[in-house]
Design a protein around this motif. Structure first.
Motif, mmCIF file in Angstrom:
data_model
loop_
_atom_site.group_PDB
_atom_site.id
_atom_site.type_symbol
_atom_site.label_atom_id
_atom_site.label_comp_id
_atom_site.label_asym_id
_atom_site.label_seq_id
_atom_site.Cartn_x
_atom_site.Cartn_y
_atom_site.Cartn_z
ATOM 1 N N SER A 139 -14.718 15.760 -40.929
ATOM 2 C CA SER A 139 -14.973 15.046 -42.183
ATOM 3 C C SER A 139 -14.292 15.784 -43.333
ATOM 4 C CB SER A 139 -16.475 14.957 -42.452
ATOM 5 O OG SER A 139 -16.988 16.242 -42.775
ATOM 6 N N ALA A 154 -12.752 17.428 -51.656
ATOM 7 C CA ALA A 154 -13.173 16.081 -51.273
ATOM 8 C C ALA A 154 -13.771 15.441 -52.522
ATOM 9 C CB ALA A 154 -14.200 16.126 -50.152
ATOM 10 N N ALA A 186 -15.656 16.709 -46.094
ATOM 11 C CA ALA A 186 -16.542 17.799 -46.538
ATOM 12 C C ALA A 186 -16.404 19.020 -45.640
ATOM 13 C CB ALA A 186 -17.989 17.324 -46.573
ATOM 14 N N PRO A 245 -15.422 11.903 -54.490
ATOM 15 C CA PRO A 245 -16.071 10.610 -54.219
ATOM 16 C C PRO A 245 -15.045 9.474 -54.184
ATOM 17 C CG PRO A 245 -17.327 11.855 -55.854
ATOM 18 C CD PRO A 245 -16.042 12.610 -55.624
ATOM 19 N N LYS A 269 -10.558 11.602 -50.022
ATOM 20 C CA LYS A 269 -11.779 10.856 -50.296
ATOM 21 C C LYS A 269 -12.887 11.456 -49.439
ATOM 22 C CE LYS A 269 -10.121 6.260 -51.557
ATOM 23 N NZ LYS A 269 -10.098 4.824 -51.171
ATOM 24 N N GLU A 270 -14.119 11.400 -49.927
ATOM 25 C CA GLU A 270 -15.235 11.916 -49.138
ATOM 26 C C GLU A 270 -15.352 11.207 -47.802
ATOM 27 O OE1 GLU A 270 -18.563 11.577 -51.839
ATOM 28 O OE2 GLU A 270 -18.254 13.627 -52.574
#
Length: 181
Positions: free
Chosen positions: A94, A107, A96, A109, A50-51
């Motif tokens: 993260s 990644a 990303a 949404p 997931k982002e």
């Protein structure tokens, strides 16, 4: 926290199973993946997060060393200097940034994550699974092979692929201009 006994009994056999499975293994990371959990995910063939997800190598902060094969895996995913910094500093990464550094595949949404994972698994299941297993085997062996050894391995695996049921079905479907089943 992983102890010597739990590493030998649970974590190490699990990451070895993931790495040696003939089938592609997808890691679906939907939150914080820290410590051995992050390393189990990174042992998988396709890592999708997931982002909002994060990856953390926090072992050094508690006086441990990274486990579950990540000292072998992570430098092969990202450059050595980056792997070293991630392990020494234990800073969160993260999703990303993990994509940008080559640590994970994608990644997605948060709101479309579950659908994406389901569709990805379905896509892989519909492909010629024997060929996928040979691709996985070839890539995993490439780290220990010279270029010449890898050429020989590719030749040998291609022979196996071209004599498989999957190949025959795929060629027939191509001739008939349809999707293979």
């Amino acid at each position: 926290l992983p102890s010597e006994g739990s590493l030998a009994k649970y974590y190490n056999p699990l990451v070895e199973l993931i790495r040696t499975s003939p089938k592609p293994v997808i890691a679906a990371v939907n939150g914080v993946a820290a410590g051995a959990g992050a390393n189990i995910a990174l042992a998988c063939d396709l890592v999708v997060a997931k982002e909002s997800a994060k990856f953390i190598q926090a072992f050094s902060k508690i006086g441990f060393i990274p486990v579950a094969g990540v000292t072998w895996i992570l430098p092969r995913l990202v450059v050595y200097a980056r792997a070293m910094a991630l392990m020494l500093l234990g800073e969160p990464v993260s999703a990303a940034d993990a994509v940008d550094m080559g640590m994970i595949w994608k990644a997605v949404p948060d709101q479309t994550f579950d659908t994406y994972i389901s569709e990805l698994a379905h896509q892989l299941a519909q492909q010629p699974t024997y060929a996928l297993s040979l691709i996985k085997q070839s890539l995993q062996q490439s780290a220990e092979h010279s270029f010449h050894q890898q050429l020989d391995l590719e030749k040998n695996l291609q022979f196996l692929a071209q004599n498989s049921h999957d190949y025959k079905v795929g060629v027939q479907a191509f001739i008939e201009k349809r999707s293979p089943h």
